[in-house]
Write a protein that holds these residues in place. Sequence first.
Motif, mmCIF file in Angstrom:
data_model
loop_
_atom_site.group_PDB
_atom_site.id
_atom_site.type_symbol
_atom_site.label_atom_id
_atom_site.label_comp_id
_atom_site.label_asym_id
_atom_site.label_seq_id
_atom_site.Cartn_x
_atom_site.Cartn_y
_atom_site.Cartn_z
ATOM 1 N N UNK A 1 0.825 -1.206 0.000
ATOM 2 C CA UNK A 1 0.000 0.000 0.000
ATOM 3 C C UNK A 1 0.857 1.253 0.000
ATOM 4 N N UNK A 2 2.145 1.098 0.326
ATOM 5 C CA UNK A 2 3.043 2.254 0.435
ATOM 6 C C UNK A 2 3.778 2.560 -0.860
ATOM 7 N N UNK A 3 3.602 1.713 -1.874
ATOM 8 C CA UNK A 3 4.302 1.938 -3.149
ATOM 9 C C UNK A 3 3.947 3.294 -3.744
ATOM 10 N N UNK A 4 4.944 4.001 -4.246
ATOM 11 C CA UNK A 4 4.712 5.271 -4.922
ATOM 12 C C UNK A 4 4.085 5.005 -6.294
ATOM 13 N N UNK A 5 3.386 5.984 -6.806
ATOM 14 C CA UNK A 5 2.891 5.901 -8.189
ATOM 15 C C UNK A 5 1.609 5.119 -8.386
ATOM 16 N N UNK B 1 -0.730 11.560 11.933
ATOM 17 C CA UNK B 1 -0.454 10.125 11.843
ATOM 18 C C UNK B 1 0.821 9.983 11.010
ATOM 19 N N UNK B 2 1.938 9.938 11.669
ATOM 20 C CA UNK B 2 3.225 9.803 11.003
ATOM 21 C C UNK B 2 4.258 9.310 12.011
ATOM 22 N N UNK B 3 5.312 8.649 11.535
ATOM 23 C CA UNK B 3 5.555 8.240 10.151
ATOM 24 C C UNK B 3 4.658 7.059 9.768
ATOM 25 N N UNK B 4 4.779 6.623 8.506
ATOM 26 C CA UNK B 4 4.125 5.401 8.064
ATOM 27 C C UNK B 4 5.116 4.271 8.354
ATOM 28 N N UNK B 5 4.850 3.523 9.437
ATOM 29 C CA UNK B 5 5.779 2.471 9.850
ATOM 30 C C UNK B 5 5.621 1.241 8.958
ATOM 31 N N UNK B 6 6.728 0.604 8.618
ATOM 32 C CA UNK B 6 6.617 -0.629 7.828
ATOM 33 C C UNK B 6 7.583 -1.680 8.356
ATOM 34 N N UNK B 7 7.263 -2.933 8.034
ATOM 35 C CA UNK B 7 8.106 -4.063 8.404
ATOM 36 C C UNK B 7 9.147 -4.270 7.306
ATOM 37 N N UNK B 8 10.421 -4.110 7.663
ATOM 38 C CA UNK B 8 11.452 -4.153 6.626
ATOM 39 C C UNK B 8 11.601 -5.549 6.009
ATOM 40 N N UNK B 9 11.312 -6.596 6.790
ATOM 41 C CA UNK B 9 11.417 -7.955 6.248
ATOM 42 C C UNK B 9 10.343 -8.201 5.187
ATOM 43 N N UNK B 10 9.156 -7.657 5.420
ATOM 44 C CA UNK B 10 8.082 -7.801 4.428
ATOM 45 C C UNK B 10 8.459 -7.078 3.134
ATOM 46 N N UNK B 11 9.095 -5.899 3.305
ATOM 47 C CA UNK B 11 9.505 -5.126 2.124
ATOM 48 C C UNK B 11 10.578 -5.881 1.340
ATOM 49 N N UNK B 12 11.580 -6.388 2.062
ATOM 50 C CA UNK B 12 12.671 -7.136 1.415
ATOM 51 C C UNK B 12 12.146 -8.383 0.715
ATOM 52 N N UNK C 1 11.060 -7.842 -2.687
ATOM 53 C CA UNK C 1 12.045 -7.286 -3.618
ATOM 54 C C UNK C 1 11.985 -5.784 -3.736
ATOM 55 N N UNK C 2 11.511 -5.129 -2.677
ATOM 56 C CA UNK C 2 11.343 -3.667 -2.744
ATOM 57 C C UNK C 2 12.330 -2.967 -1.814
ATOM 58 N N UNK C 3 12.571 -1.703 -2.118
ATOM 59 C CA UNK C 3 13.426 -0.884 -1.260
ATOM 60 C C UNK C 3 12.700 0.404 -0.894
ATOM 61 N N UNK C 4 13.216 1.058 0.130
ATOM 62 C CA UNK C 4 12.571 2.266 0.658
ATOM 63 C C UNK C 4 12.351 3.329 -0.419
ATOM 64 N N UNK C 5 13.297 3.442 -1.384
ATOM 65 C CA UNK C 5 13.156 4.519 -2.374
ATOM 66 C C UNK C 5 12.014 4.276 -3.360
ATOM 67 N N UNK C 6 11.397 3.098 -3.295
ATOM 68 C CA UNK C 6 10.233 2.843 -4.147
ATOM 69 C C UNK C 6 8.918 3.187 -3.445
ATOM 70 N N UNK C 7 9.026 3.601 -2.184
ATOM 71 C CA UNK C 7 7.820 3.910 -1.408
ATOM 72 C C UNK C 7 7.545 5.407 -1.398
#
Lengths: 117, 95, 135
Positions: free
Chosen positions: A48-52, A75-86, A89-95
């Motif tokens: 849900x955090x993906x840009x674009x 309501x900030x920041x938007x917290x995310x689980x880094x293992x789920x992101x990894x 195959x995604x990285x922070x700069x894609x969010x």
Amino acid sequence: MSSKSILVIVRHPPHGSSWVREGLETALVGAALGQPPTLLFSGDGVLALLAGQQRGALGQKGSAAMLEGLSLYDIEPLWYDRYSLEARGLTLDQLMSGCQPADIAGMIARHDVVMSF
Amino acid sequence: MSTLHLINRSPFAASALQELVSAVSEGDHVLLIEDGVYAALGTAASKWPEGVEIRALREDCVSRGIAPASTLLETIDVAGFVALTASTDRTVSWF
Amino acid sequence: MASQGLTYALMVQGAPYSQQASHSALRFAEALPAQGHRVATVFFYHDGVYNAASMMTPPTDEPHLLERWRALHQTQQCELLVCVASAVRRGLLDHGETKRHGHPHPTLEAPFELTGLGQLMQAAHHHDRLITFAP
């Protein structure tokens, strides 16, 4: 109103179901009542955090615009689980902006109430 | 201070058990309900997080024809489910 | 083990007869009084709002979920709150919403009440436990 800390966890992707929107609406109402919940994205919820993102079929509103406006309601920041992101195959700069990795176990233990979507 | 984690999805269809590994704290409890009880089947057991007590809801095991070996997994009834929600500080549902 | 009775809020997110969520929530709620606890609020959200469909007509050899919710309301004096935004979208309207939108018949009746998400947050703050029953 007695004061409890509330954690909202979103674990589903946008567009395929209404979970993200409903989780965000819950968080927004908490903020409107003066107690912004902590908002965490885990599992497919990180998608849900993906840009674009755009509108969906039949012009159905997604959740990206809502997400980008949450900081206006404290309501900030938007917290995310880094293992789920990894794992996806995604990285922070894609969010979208405003995302930050969370220690989930610690976050759950620090809140009085947890709501899952 | 501890958390009860409720899982109602089969481990073969959902990733909740994997995510749980980074979500549990020492002393937390996990209760498998509904399709979550299929995690009692042999091959799923290796994915259980460490340092937490995992149980399955007996009625949902029985209705599905699952008989968890008692050495692997303790089962509790609905009264036990209620007691767990009362003795822990919060409940998190994973679905 | 808690020494005194606790009040519970339940959030039910699963549709009746599609998922086990309603059955699980009722089973749990009905087991609370034996340990001195009670359910104070049930909040229906997501597809859980269909639990309030007033014309629910299951076969006679299946549990009648609407009747079970009504019985729970009677025995434990709990509120049965239905998220208005989720319900109206899905065609579940009480008398007021029916008139407002020009429909012929209400599809949701007391003791179920249409309410906003603020009531869910209030319940989370006021009651001792919140348990989510999801699809």
